[in-house]
Design a protein around this motif. Sequence first.
Motif, mmCIF file in Angstrom:
data_model
loop_
_atom_site.group_PDB
_atom_site.id
_atom_site.type_symbol
_atom_site.label_atom_id
_atom_site.label_comp_id
_atom_site.label_asym_id
_atom_site.label_seq_id
_atom_site.Cartn_x
_atom_site.Cartn_y
_atom_site.Cartn_z
ATOM 1 N N LYS A 26 5.502 -11.302 -1.729
ATOM 2 C CA LYS A 26 4.825 -10.034 -1.961
ATOM 3 C C LYS A 26 5.234 -9.037 -0.896
ATOM 4 O O LYS A 26 5.396 -9.383 0.263
ATOM 5 N N LEU A 27 5.399 -7.794 -1.309
ATOM 6 C CA LEU A 27 5.705 -6.682 -0.423
ATOM 7 C C LEU A 27 4.834 -5.516 -0.869
ATOM 8 O O LEU A 27 4.936 -5.076 -2.021
ATOM 9 N N ASN A 28 3.969 -5.077 0.018
ATOM 10 C CA ASN A 28 3.044 -3.987 -0.319
ATOM 11 C C ASN A 28 2.272 -4.275 -1.609
ATOM 12 O O ASN A 28 2.198 -3.448 -2.508
ATOM 13 N N THR A 30 3.017 -6.029 -4.087
ATOM 14 C CA THR A 30 3.851 -6.136 -5.277
ATOM 15 C C THR A 30 4.718 -7.378 -5.177
ATOM 16 O O THR A 30 5.319 -7.631 -4.138
ATOM 17 N N ILE A 32 7.919 -9.482 -5.441
ATOM 18 C CA ILE A 32 9.351 -9.195 -5.412
ATOM 19 C C ILE A 32 10.110 -10.501 -5.582
ATOM 20 O O ILE A 32 9.632 -11.567 -5.199
ATOM 21 N N ARG A 34 14.256 -12.126 -5.311
ATOM 22 C CA ARG A 34 15.671 -11.929 -4.990
ATOM 23 C C ARG A 34 16.413 -13.203 -5.367
ATOM 24 O O ARG A 34 15.998 -14.305 -5.004
ATOM 25 N N GLU A 57 12.765 -12.314 7.454
ATOM 26 C CA GLU A 57 13.151 -10.901 7.374
ATOM 27 C C GLU A 57 11.988 -10.062 6.854
ATOM 28 O O GLU A 57 11.693 -8.993 7.380
ATOM 29 N N LEU A 58 11.324 -10.551 5.813
ATOM 30 C CA LEU A 58 10.176 -9.845 5.244
ATOM 31 C C LEU A 58 9.052 -9.727 6.267
ATOM 32 O O LEU A 58 8.464 -8.649 6.427
ATOM 33 N N ASN A 62 11.452 -6.040 7.007
ATOM 34 C CA ASN A 62 12.634 -5.697 6.206
ATOM 35 C C ASN A 62 12.445 -6.148 4.764
ATOM 36 O O ASN A 62 11.916 -7.221 4.507
ATOM 37 N N ASP A 63 12.895 -5.321 3.836
ATOM 38 C CA ASP A 63 12.843 -5.675 2.412
ATOM 39 C C ASP A 63 14.032 -6.584 2.107
ATOM 40 O O ASP A 63 15.182 -6.146 2.191
ATOM 41 N N ARG A 65 15.312 -7.509 -0.541
ATOM 42 C CA ARG A 65 16.145 -7.063 -1.672
ATOM 43 C C ARG A 65 17.227 -6.103 -1.200
ATOM 44 O O ARG A 65 18.194 -5.878 -1.902
ATOM 45 N N GLU A 66 17.073 -5.542 0.010
ATOM 46 C CA GLU A 66 18.038 -4.569 0.507
ATOM 47 C C GLU A 66 19.003 -5.178 1.528
ATOM 48 O O GLU A 66 19.807 -4.448 2.114
#
Length: 67
Positions: A26-28, A30, A32, A34, A57-58, A62-63, A65-66
């Motif tokens: 989850k990120l914010n 949401t 996600i 990858r 990383e998360l 850091n996202d 996915r990027e």
Amino acid sequence: MGWKCWGNTGVRVTASGAKSFVFESKLNRTNIRRTIGDVRSWTIEAARAEANRLRVELDGGNDPREL
């Protein structure tokens, strides 16, 4: 098409039957995902290690996915 998850590592199966390891978190608030790689090219141990690296990383802001 389907999805099976163990912790933050899972396997996604497409309609054509292709299977890939994926990272999910989850990120914010949401969900996600990858893609890590094809199950024929990655061992479960290597996929879990990569998922843990992406989780770190998360956690560091850091996202994944990027990356």
